[in-house]
Design an enzyme around this catalytic site. Structure first.
Site, short mmCIF file in Angstrom:
data_model
loop_
_atom_site.label_atom_id
_atom_site.label_comp_id
_atom_site.label_asym_id
_atom_site.label_seq_id
_atom_site.Cartn_x
_atom_site.Cartn_y
_atom_site.Cartn_z
N HIS A 47 -33.90 26.06 6.95
CA HIS A 47 -33.49 25.57 8.27
C HIS A 47 -31.99 25.23 8.32
CE1 HIS A 47 -34.83 21.39 6.58
NE2 HIS A 47 -33.54 21.56 6.36
N HIS B 212 -32.11 14.75 9.20
CA HIS B 212 -30.86 14.63 8.44
C HIS B 212 -29.88 13.67 9.11
CE1 HIS B 212 -32.59 18.62 7.73
NE2 HIS B 212 -31.93 18.72 6.62
N HIS C 289 -30.81 24.51 -3.23
CA HIS C 289 -29.44 24.29 -2.80
C HIS C 289 -29.04 22.85 -3.04
CE1 HIS C 289 -31.69 23.12 0.86
NE2 HIS C 289 -30.60 22.74 1.50
N GLU D 94 -36.34 19.64 -0.41
CA GLU D 94 -37.04 19.88 0.86
C GLU D 94 -38.31 20.72 0.69
OE1 GLU D 94 -33.09 19.81 3.76
OE2 GLU D 94 -33.78 21.70 2.93
#
Lengths: 286, 127
Positions: free
Chosen positions: A12, A59, A193, A240
């Site tokens: 995303h 976030h 990541h 995530e």
């Protein structure tokens, strides 16, 4: 009777949203990622789900660190995306499904989970980008949203097992829903990541392939690492994958992978998109 | 004690400090300021008067110095969370790849090349 038709699992990254806003879907850098949505579009056109239950992490749009829920379930009639600090706000509203939200809340609390409940809630790029990827264009989104936010930002994070079990509880709630809707479950974020620190730019393809190979047929394999071990393996944002685990938990039938696309890199991320069909188990007798 | 754990008892991961309660406490003012940048008026107010804006949010001296110096690693040390710092970075015209280069001491091109060195596209489709 409702039916959980399948699951869509996808990265995303905000950069995807910028690429959509700038029309870069066919750009050589972006095309290998966007092409991964062709089978998703075909499947959505065929199945026409009515509801999307989306496991994601916020976030810093709806939740700040002053009040940080481990699990939060939206129960609003409508949700919106807003500017997250870089001037991009997707305009299409997200219709909610408060009756189903409250049914899920009732059921997961009966399963001894303790979510925060939100009758007013913004959803950030972790919902908006997957929606834009699945239903590009300007038409009204054809699904009603139940957003379920998982804290992947501030440690201690919930354990992988806890997230998977939350998903299982949501899956049971969906099965017991009396409505006739067809439901698709989303897990957003990942794969490996890391944005911050001296290890920024960290990618771990071995762990990513382990996740892609197991999340469908053997999700319990991903539960062997605790959340900090996943941070080590996948990067501090790669954690995530917890959202994927919860979404996988909500698929309680016979789960069959229809398509998978793994593309490295987009922005700082090893990106992936996976489409699962969730078939009901065949009954032993008619 | 396991090799992977410091005397604090926390798990040690190279180049990574999980954002936990200690950092959340240390970084609260800085992250609160960055959270305010979701609103364009606040971004404009920061650009117009950085010192006044930082004072309004009661940033610590360490946090102010890190912001003045555009020093991302120092912002992290001061408790900044990258999701919030990304909002400040946007004001400064930096994206996450610029941030990656700054934190790793690489040029932007070298940082991008390092990511591209992992390049792979693997597709599966059901028969």
């Amino acid at each position: 009777m409702s039916q959980v038709a399948g699951g869509i699992f996808t990265s995303h990254v905000p950069g995807i949203g910028n690429a959509i806003a700038r029309g870069l879907q066919k750009d050589p850098y972006w095309k290998p990622f966007f092409d991964g949505f062709d089978p998703v579009h075909e499947w959505l056109a065929k199945e026409k789900p009515d509801v999307a239950v989306v496991f994601y992490n916020d976030h810093g749009l709806n939740f700040f660190l002053d009040k940080m829920p481990t699990f939060a379930i939206g129960a609003a009639a409508e949700y919106r995306h807003e500017d997250e600090g870089w001037g991009l706000a997707f305009q299409r509203p997200f219709a909610g499904h408060p009756e189903l939200s409250w049914h899920i809340i009732e059921q997961v609390v009966a399963s001894e989970f303790d979510p925060v409940t939100c009758q007013s809630m913004l959803v950030d790029h972790a919902v908006a980008v997957p929606y834009e990827l699945c239903w590009p264009g300007t038409e009204e989104f054809p699904v009603k949203l139940v957003p379920i936010a998982i804290n992947t930002v501030q440690h201690p994070l919930p354990s992988p097992k806890r997230c998977f079990d939350l998903g299982r509880a949501v899956g049971r709630a969906l099965k017991s829903w009396k409505g006739s809707e067809k439901i698709v479950v989303f897990g957003t974020g990942g794969l490996s990541h890391q944005l911050e620190g001296k290890r920024a730019g960290f990618i771990n393809k071995e762990y990513d392939h382990f996740c892609l190979d197991n999340i469908g047929p053997n999700p319990e394999a991903l539960l062997r690492h605790d959340s900090l071990e996943i941070v080590e393996l996948a990067g501090s944002q790669g954690v995530e994958i917890l959202n994927w685990l919860a979404a996988r938990g909500a698929l309680t039938g016979d789960v069959v992978e229809l398509a998978s696309n793994y593309h490295v890199p987009i922005s700082n991320t090893a990106a992936a998109t996976v489409l699962f069909e969730n078939r009901e188990f065949l009954p032993a007798s008619a | 004690m396991n090799a992977g754990h410091a005397e604090s008892g926390k798990r040690q991961i190279f180049g990574t400090e999980p954002f936990d309660g200690d950092l959340a406490m240390r970084g609260y003012a800085l992250n609160a300021m960055c959270y305010s940048f979701n609103t364009k008026d606040n971004r404009d107010a920061f650009v117009a008067d950085e010192e006044g804006y930082m004072a309004k949010f009661n940033l610590t001296d360490e946090q102010k110095a890190a912001v003045r110096g555009r020093d991302v690693l120092a912002m992290l040390d001061a408790g900044g969370n990258v999701y919030y710092l990304a909002k400040l970075a946007g004001i400064l015209g930096l994206n996450v790849q610029d941030l990656g280069a700054l934190q790793t001491g690489m040029t932007l091109d070298a940082f991008k090349a390092a990511l591209l060195s992992h390049g792979e596209t693997t597709r599966r489709a059901a028969a």
